[in-house]
Design an enzyme around this catalytic site. Structure first.
Site, PDB file in Angstrom:
ATOM      1  N   CYS A   2      -5.058 -10.317  54.806  1.00 63.35           N
ATOM      2  CA  CYS A   2      -4.869  -8.954  55.284  1.00 63.35           C
ATOM      3  C   CYS A   2      -3.429  -8.516  55.049  1.00 63.35           C
ATOM      4  CB  CYS A   2      -5.149  -8.881  56.775  1.00 63.35           C
ATOM      5  SG  CYS A   2      -6.708  -9.598  57.272  1.00 63.35           S
ATOM      6  N   ARG A  27      -3.326  -8.215  47.444  1.00 61.67           N
ATOM      7  CA  ARG A  27      -3.728  -9.319  48.322  1.00 61.67           C
ATOM      8  C   ARG A  27      -5.244  -9.395  48.480  1.00 61.67           C
ATOM      9  NH1 ARG A  27       0.895 -10.227  52.167  1.00 61.67           N
ATOM     10  NH2 ARG A  27      -0.567 -10.981  53.697  1.00 61.67           N
ATOM     11  N   TRP A  74      -9.073  -8.309  55.337  1.00 58.83           N
ATOM     12  CA  TRP A  74      -9.868  -9.294  54.584  1.00 58.83           C
ATOM     13  C   TRP A  74     -10.680 -10.006  55.645  1.00 58.83           C
ATOM     14  CZ3 TRP A  74     -11.003 -11.415  49.852  1.00 58.83           C
ATOM     15  CH2 TRP A  74     -11.373 -12.747  49.815  1.00 58.83           C
ATOM     16  N   ASN A 100      -2.850  -9.785  61.431  1.00 61.19           N
ATOM     17  CA  ASN A 100      -3.183 -10.755  60.383  1.00 61.19           C
ATOM     18  C   ASN A 100      -3.258 -12.119  61.043  1.00 61.19           C
ATOM     19  OD1 ASN A 100      -2.884  -8.724  58.569  1.00 61.19           O
ATOM     20  ND2 ASN A 100      -1.166  -9.638  57.454  1.00 61.19           N
ATOM     21  N   GLY A 101      -4.231 -12.936  60.639  1.00 61.02           N
ATOM     22  CA  GLY A 101      -4.318 -14.286  61.181  1.00 61.02           C
ATOM     23  C   GLY A 101      -5.648 -14.517  61.870  1.00 61.02           C
ATOM     24  N   GLU A 483     -12.530 -31.280  36.238  1.00 58.64           N
ATOM     25  CA  GLU A 483     -11.760 -30.100  36.656  1.00 58.64           C
ATOM     26  C   GLU A 483     -10.418 -30.048  35.920  1.00 58.64           C
ATOM     27  OE1 GLU A 483     -12.421 -27.434  38.034  1.00 58.64           O
ATOM     28  OE2 GLU A 483     -10.564 -26.634  38.853  1.00 58.64           O
ATOM     29  N   LYS A 487      -9.354 -26.878  33.650  1.00 59.11           N
ATOM     30  CA  LYS A 487      -8.120 -26.098  33.862  1.00 59.11           C
ATOM     31  C   LYS A 487      -7.342 -26.000  32.564  1.00 59.11           C
ATOM     32  CE  LYS A 487      -8.686 -24.318  36.743  1.00 59.11           C
ATOM     33  NZ  LYS A 487      -9.839 -24.458  37.566  1.00 59.11           N
ATOM     34  N   GLU A 490      -9.173 -23.713  30.043  1.00 53.54           N
ATOM     35  CA  GLU A 490      -9.201 -22.312  30.480  1.00 53.54           C
ATOM     36  C   GLU A 490      -7.899 -21.581  30.165  1.00 53.54           C
ATOM     37  OE1 GLU A 490     -11.821 -21.504  34.446  1.00 53.54           O
ATOM     38  OE2 GLU A 490     -10.160 -22.900  34.704  1.00 53.54           O
ATOM     39  N   HIS A 506     -19.312 -45.179  25.355  1.00 49.47           N
ATOM     40  CA  HIS A 506     -20.559 -44.647  24.814  1.00 49.47           C
ATOM     41  C   HIS A 506     -20.328 -43.378  24.005  1.00 49.47           C
ATOM     42  CE1 HIS A 506     -22.758 -47.610  27.128  1.00 49.47           C
ATOM     43  NE2 HIS A 506     -22.005 -47.292  28.167  1.00 49.47           N
ATOM     44  N   LYS A 604     -12.937 -13.390  36.390  1.00 48.04           N
ATOM     45  CA  LYS A 604     -12.780 -14.035  37.699  1.00 48.04           C
ATOM     46  C   LYS A 604     -14.144 -14.219  38.356  1.00 48.04           C
ATOM     47  CE  LYS A 604     -10.630 -15.782  41.103  1.00 48.04           C
ATOM     48  NZ  LYS A 604     -10.294 -17.187  40.820  1.00 48.04           N
TER      49      LYS A 604
HETATM   50  C1  G6P Z   1     -15.895 -17.866  36.861  1.00 39.46           C
HETATM   51  C2  G6P Z   1     -14.450 -18.125  37.242  1.00 39.46           C
HETATM   52  C3  G6P Z   1     -14.281 -19.572  37.706  1.00 39.46           C
HETATM   53  C4  G6P Z   1     -15.237 -19.869  38.851  1.00 39.46           C
HETATM   54  C5  G6P Z   1     -16.684 -19.556  38.452  1.00 39.46           C
HETATM   55  C6  G6P Z   1     -17.619 -19.639  39.650  1.00 39.46           C
HETATM   56  O1  G6P Z   1     -16.216 -18.607  35.716  1.00 39.46           O
HETATM   57  O2  G6P Z   1     -13.604 -17.873  36.144  1.00 39.46           O
HETATM   58  O3  G6P Z   1     -12.949 -19.774  38.143  1.00 39.46           O
HETATM   59  O4  G6P Z   1     -15.124 -21.221  39.199  1.00 39.46           O
HETATM   60  O5  G6P Z   1     -16.781 -18.225  37.948  1.00 39.46           O
HETATM   61  O6  G6P Z   1     -17.258 -18.635  40.553  1.00 39.46           O
HETATM   62  P1  G6P Z   1     -17.576 -18.646  42.087  1.00 39.46           P
HETATM   63  O7  G6P Z   1     -16.967 -17.371  42.591  1.00 39.46           O
HETATM   64  O8  G6P Z   1     -19.077 -18.659  42.225  1.00 39.46           O
HETATM   65  O9  G6P Z   1     -16.961 -19.864  42.668  1.00 39.46           O
END
Ligand code: G6P
Length: 609
Positions: A2, A27, A74, A100-101, A483, A487, A490, A506, A604
């Site tokens: 928030c 934010r 938020w 906020n909080g 992961e 990263k 990406e 394998h 996103k």
């Molecule tokens: C997109 C984003 C990823 C995210 C994925 C799943 O590919 O770029 O960063 O992990 O969606 O999104 P969600 O909001 O369901 O975690």
């Protein structure tokens, strides 16, 4: 999270407040509201959605005043709605505030106030604060003292800006574990959750510390302690940041800011479920929804959330002894999955809007089976379809590459697994205490990991030109290898594959040569020696090896590229092993001049199939 802005001035402040809110838009929020004091009355307008919706409302019902507060919300307690939007007032509409909080003891306080005959208008924890201040005012206490007394009753985190219709020209502001600062202007003073809200008006700032109150008037600001009301002398600092720098809190990218927010997010996730100083895991929602005879959890997710789900399988099976299967939501929805009576389908999603995850949840719902979510966005589409939602309290994630959402998902999974383990009677007290110690130590350990970036910068410098990377891990750190690879690909566009280390022979070993480095995630574990054997096999083929471990001495004779994490139980290691991989990807992308916060071709939130 928030956003708060407040002004005491000699000019009309409504337009200034709306502009201040716009500076806080980055934010993320789901509703906005504003209040101004005028002629001894508090005028309030609130709306859901974007600030433009609030502006539309203000165009229809203009308000004005020289003192005002405003907020972007938020949602954490209660869905995004006009009633839940801030500002909130007390029953007699004498005071009005933005917050906020999270107030941890809001239910206890709310019950007490209801017993005093006070009727609540919203589902928020925030309204407890305004009603409490109103309650003290009614007992004859002065405005500032009523705010102070109310704060003494609160447990949790809060930044507050409070107005009273009886004391126009004054804002009382309080900070506890949530940022708040004062801007010193010319013939006006400001309160805000972050300096961007007033940076175009002043760069002279006083930061409040936890447990401090500021009484802000047009020409003056006075400071006191919440605990005993003692006066404080505080100095202003000059801020040289521009607005964009300030929104990223001085970090060059949102991704780096979000990586560094992770220790605090861990604290927030734990705080939401443990009362201060107590060891009881409070998850009445889980107790009600998940029955002890549960025999299967189907997790559905995409992207980084899918990796968190894979870690979740290890955690839940180890701690709660329930069988867990993990599916890509996009695969689950197009097969005939076994969704039994005693199963729960758990959607893990940062946004709550991912199309495939939503479709998978709907499918299970249509079968009449239970669905729940671990989600970061209150009121999002997926949460509206689930019988139970556990919110991750990570705040809006702006960088496309997900980091803090992953960590908050894991923290929530630990809590869920422990709760189910207790409910099923498979967790004795000594194990519970051990898990609790491991969990509570994570924020501190993660902070120490994040402070140790020089080694990762060195890795990025040395390996930035490589075209391929292999990431290996075993057990609970196998998804971490996935992961780490995700990263890197990406944001730096380097081809990277994650594999369980035991599978290396394998196939992937055929790729290894002096141009194909391997990152090995190898904290102390039952399979530690086997992972070391993989390392020797890679070195024998001239491959470079980079190691994330808490046993650095075991690797010194093999490689100069060692990142050391603190000692940790293997089951709780993924949060500590993932963070260096996030940073390695970040610094590699930085060296390669990539567009870190918005990588090419990625979104996103993937809301279409
Ligand atoms: C997109 C984003 C990823 C995210 C994925 C799943 O590919 O770029 O960063 O992990 O969606 O999104 P969600 O909001 O369901 O975690």
């Amino acid at each position: 999270m928030c956003g708060i802005v407040g002004i005491v001035s000699s000019r009309d402040v409504v337009g200034v407040l709306v502009n201040g809110l716009k500076m806080l838009e980055y934010r993320g929020y789901d509703s906005a509201g504003i209040a101004a004091v005028n002629g001894g009355e508090i005028l309030i307008e609130r709306n859901i959605g974007k600030i433009a919706n609030l502006e539309d409302l203000l165009a229809k019902h203009p308000i004005s005043g020289n003192t005002g507060i405003a907020h972007t919300r938020w949602a954490t307690h209660g869905v995004p709605s006009v009633n839940n939007a801030h500002p909130h007032t007390d029953q007699s509409s004498v005071v009005c505030l933005v917050h906020n909080g999270i107030i941890e003891n809001y239910q206890v306080l709310k019950d007490k106030l209801i017993a005093e005959g006070i009727a609540f208008q919203s589902e928020t924890d925030t309204e407890v604060i305004s009603q409490l201040i109103g309650f003290y005012l009614k007992n004859g206490t002065g405005f500032e003292e009523a705010v102070r007394q109310a704060c003494c009753d609160l447990e949790g985190s809060y930044a507050l800006a409070v107005l009273s219709k009886n004391e126009t020209g004054k804002i009382v502001a309080v900070r506890n574990q949530t940022p708040l600062c004062i801007g010193l202007g010319k013939d006006e003073n400001f309160v805000a959750s972050d300096i961007t809200a007033f940076l175009e008006h002043t760069k002279e700032v006083i930061y409040l510390n936890d447990g401090e109150i500021a009484v802000v008037t047009r020409d003056d600001v006075k400071f006191r302690t919440v605990k005993d009301g003692n006066e404080l002398d505080k100095q202003a600092v000059h801020i040289s940041w521009d607005v964009e720098e300030a929104q990223k809190a001085g970090y060059p990218h949102y991704m780096l800011k979000e990586i560094n927010q992770q220790p605090l997010i861990l604290v927030d996730v734990l705080r939401g479920r443990f009362r201060v100083g107590e060891d009881e895991l409070e998850m009445p929602d889980v107790e009600e929804f998940v029955t002890p005879d549960i025999d299967h959890i189907n997790i559905v997710a995409c992207g980084t959330s899918w990796h968190a789900s894979l870690v979740g399988k290890f955690i839940i099976e180890a701690i709660a002894r329930v069988h867990v299967s993990v599916d890509y939501a996009s695969e689950f929805r197009y097969r005939s999955p076994m969704v039994d009576d005693n199963s729960i389908t758990l959607a893990i999603t940062q946004s709550g809007e991912t199309a495939d995850t939503l479709a998978a949840v709907r499918m299970v719902q249509d079968l009449g089976r239970k669905t729940m979510s671990i989600c970061n966005v209150v009121g999002s589409s997926i949460t509206r379809h689930c019988g139970l939602n556990l919110y991750t309290q990570a705040g809006p994630e702006i960088s496309v590459a997900s980091t803090k959402a992953f960590t908050s998902q894991l923290a929530t999974i630990y809590l869920l697994a422990i709760k189910i383990g207790i409910m099923r009677g498979v967790l004795d007290d000594s194990l519970f205490q051990h898990y609790l110690r491991e969990l509570r130590a994570l924020p501190r350990k993660l902070t120490s990991v994040l402070e140790n970036v020089e080694e990762l910068k060195r890795w990025a410098k040395y390996f930035q030109k490589k075209q391929n990377f292999l990431f290996l891990g075993r057990g609970v750190n196998y998804p971490v290898a996935l992961e780490g690879a995700l990263k890197l690909k990406e944001i730096s566009y380097i081809h990277a594959e994650g594999y369980p280390a035991g599978e290396m022979k394998h196939g992937p070993i055929a790729l290894i040569d002096d141009e194909f480095p391997t990152v090995i995630v190898a904290p102390a574990s039952a399979t530690f020696d086997k992972v070391k054997a993989n390392l020797e096999e890679i070195l024998a083929r001239d491959g470079d090896v980079l190691v994330i471990t808490n046993q650095p001495d075991e690797f010194r004779r093999y490689t100069p590229f060692i990142f050391t994490i603190p000692e940790v139980d293997e089951l709780f290691s993924p949060i500590l092993t993932t963070a260096p991989l996030q940073l390695f990807a970040y610094y590699t992308a930085l060296r390669r001049g990539c567009h870190i916060d918005q990588p090419r071709n990625l979104a996103k939130s993937v809301v279409v199939e």
